[in-house]
Design a protein around this motif. Structure first.
Motif, PDB file in Angstrom:
ATOM      1  N   GLU A  86       0.818  -1.220   0.000  1.00 21.85           N
ATOM      2  CA  GLU A  86       0.000   0.000   0.000  1.00 21.85           C
ATOM      3  C   GLU A  86       0.850   1.268   0.000  1.00 21.85           C
ATOM      4  O   GLU A  86       0.392   2.325  -0.420  1.00 21.85           O
ATOM      5  N   LEU A  87       2.080   1.170   0.492  1.00 23.00           N
ATOM      6  CA  LEU A  87       2.919   2.360   0.617  1.00 23.00           C
ATOM      7  C   LEU A  87       3.121   3.067  -0.712  1.00 23.00           C
ATOM      8  O   LEU A  87       3.087   4.289  -0.779  1.00 23.00           O
ATOM      9  N   THR A  88       3.356   2.305  -1.749  1.00 27.34           N
ATOM     10  CA  THR A  88       3.662   2.913  -3.044  1.00 27.34           C
ATOM     11  C   THR A  88       2.488   2.842  -4.021  1.00 27.34           C
ATOM     12  O   THR A  88       2.634   3.261  -5.173  1.00 27.34           O
ATOM     13  N   ALA A  89       1.349   2.369  -3.582  1.00 30.02           N
ATOM     14  CA  ALA A  89       0.176   2.288  -4.454  1.00 30.02           C
ATOM     15  C   ALA A  89      -0.169   3.673  -4.982  1.00 30.02           C
ATOM     16  O   ALA A  89      -0.315   4.625  -4.224  1.00 30.02           O
ATOM     17  N   GLY A  90      -0.251   3.786  -6.301  1.00 27.76           N
ATOM     18  CA  GLY A  90      -0.626   5.041  -6.934  1.00 27.76           C
ATOM     19  C   GLY A  90       0.477   6.080  -7.021  1.00 27.76           C
ATOM     20  O   GLY A  90       0.267   7.158  -7.573  1.00 27.76           O
ATOM     21  N   LEU A  91       1.653   5.775  -6.494  1.00 22.64           N
ATOM     22  CA  LEU A  91       2.771   6.733  -6.509  1.00 22.64           C
ATOM     23  C   LEU A  91       3.569   6.583  -7.793  1.00 22.64           C
ATOM     24  O   LEU A  91       4.178   5.536  -8.033  1.00 22.64           O
ATOM     25  N   ASP A  92       3.537   7.602  -8.647  1.00 26.24           N
ATOM     26  CA  ASP A  92       4.310   7.579  -9.890  1.00 26.24           C
ATOM     27  C   ASP A  92       5.795   7.629  -9.577  1.00 26.24           C
ATOM     28  O   ASP A  92       6.213   8.181  -8.550  1.00 26.24           O
ATOM     29  N   GLU A  93       6.603   7.095 -10.479  1.00 24.90           N
ATOM     30  CA  GLU A  93       8.044   7.023 -10.256  1.00 24.90           C
ATOM     31  C   GLU A  93       8.730   8.385 -10.236  1.00 24.90           C
ATOM     32  O   GLU A  93       9.852   8.491  -9.759  1.00 24.90           O
TER      33      GLU A  93
END
Length: 191
Positions: A86-93
């Motif tokens: 969940e930490l990086t869900a939806g976070l663009d690079e």
């Protein structure tokens, strides 16, 4: 045209100050002439349980009240959460993942699988050195401001001072100012 806000997602454990950090950020944004919201999401409401907090900041009124799914930055206050997808869900690079940790960014990358920008700051250690308590939220706000410049550092300093000066001694307020400044200065970004 859809409204675009600057969106922040905080991941922590209950009691680590993510809700307070989110609130300080929202109030600093208001003081800087922006619109903002701040709200937490708890699972099991107990100290130590994983939780999230969210911010939306904009030059226009914020009308969305749902959780942040496409954050512009993610801040992780507790590095024991790093295995959670969940930490990086939806976070663009091209958006930063900021972690309170002593680990190098390469280790955070290995644990999260995130291929984008990773920033680290030893926020708990800084908090212990400056505030004498292991509550790293003030340090994390400093790191966020450095990486995004979404609000001026002086606005955050004013908000933290106003909030703390009613409850704590000048010594404690000054310690929090040093912690905030160190978070701003000591965050390292990779990628």
């Amino acid at each position: 045209m859809p409204e675009k806000y600057f969106e922040v997602r905080w991941h922590a454990r209950a009691g680590q100050g993510a809700k307070s950090a989110s609130q300080f950020l929202a109030e600093a944004a208001l003081d800087a002439g922006k619109y903002s919201t701040s709200f937490p999401e708890y699972g099991a409401e107990r100290s130590g349980a994983p939780m999230k907090a969210f911010n939306r900041i904009s030059d226009i009124p914020v009308r969305v009240r749902s959780n942040v799914e496409k954050p512009d930055i993610v801040l992780v206050i507790d590095d024991t959460l790093l295995g959670n997808p969940e930490l990086t869900a939806g976070l663009d690079e091209d958006k930063p993942l900021v972690v309170n940790t002593l680990m190098e960014p390469s280790k955070v990358r290995e644990l999260t699988g995130f291929k984008g920008k990773i920033a680290v700051v030893p926020a708990t250690d800084i908090a212990l050195e400056e505030i004498k308590r292991g509550i790293p939220n003030t340090v994390m706000i400093g790191a966020l401001v450095k990486l995004t410049e979404i609000v001026p550092l002086d606005s955050v300093k004013e908000k933290v001072t106003a909030a703390f000066s009613h409850k704590f001694s000048d010594e404690v307020v000054e310690a929090n100012m040093r912690a905030l400044e160190r978070g701003y200065q000591e965050v390292k970004i990779d990628g």
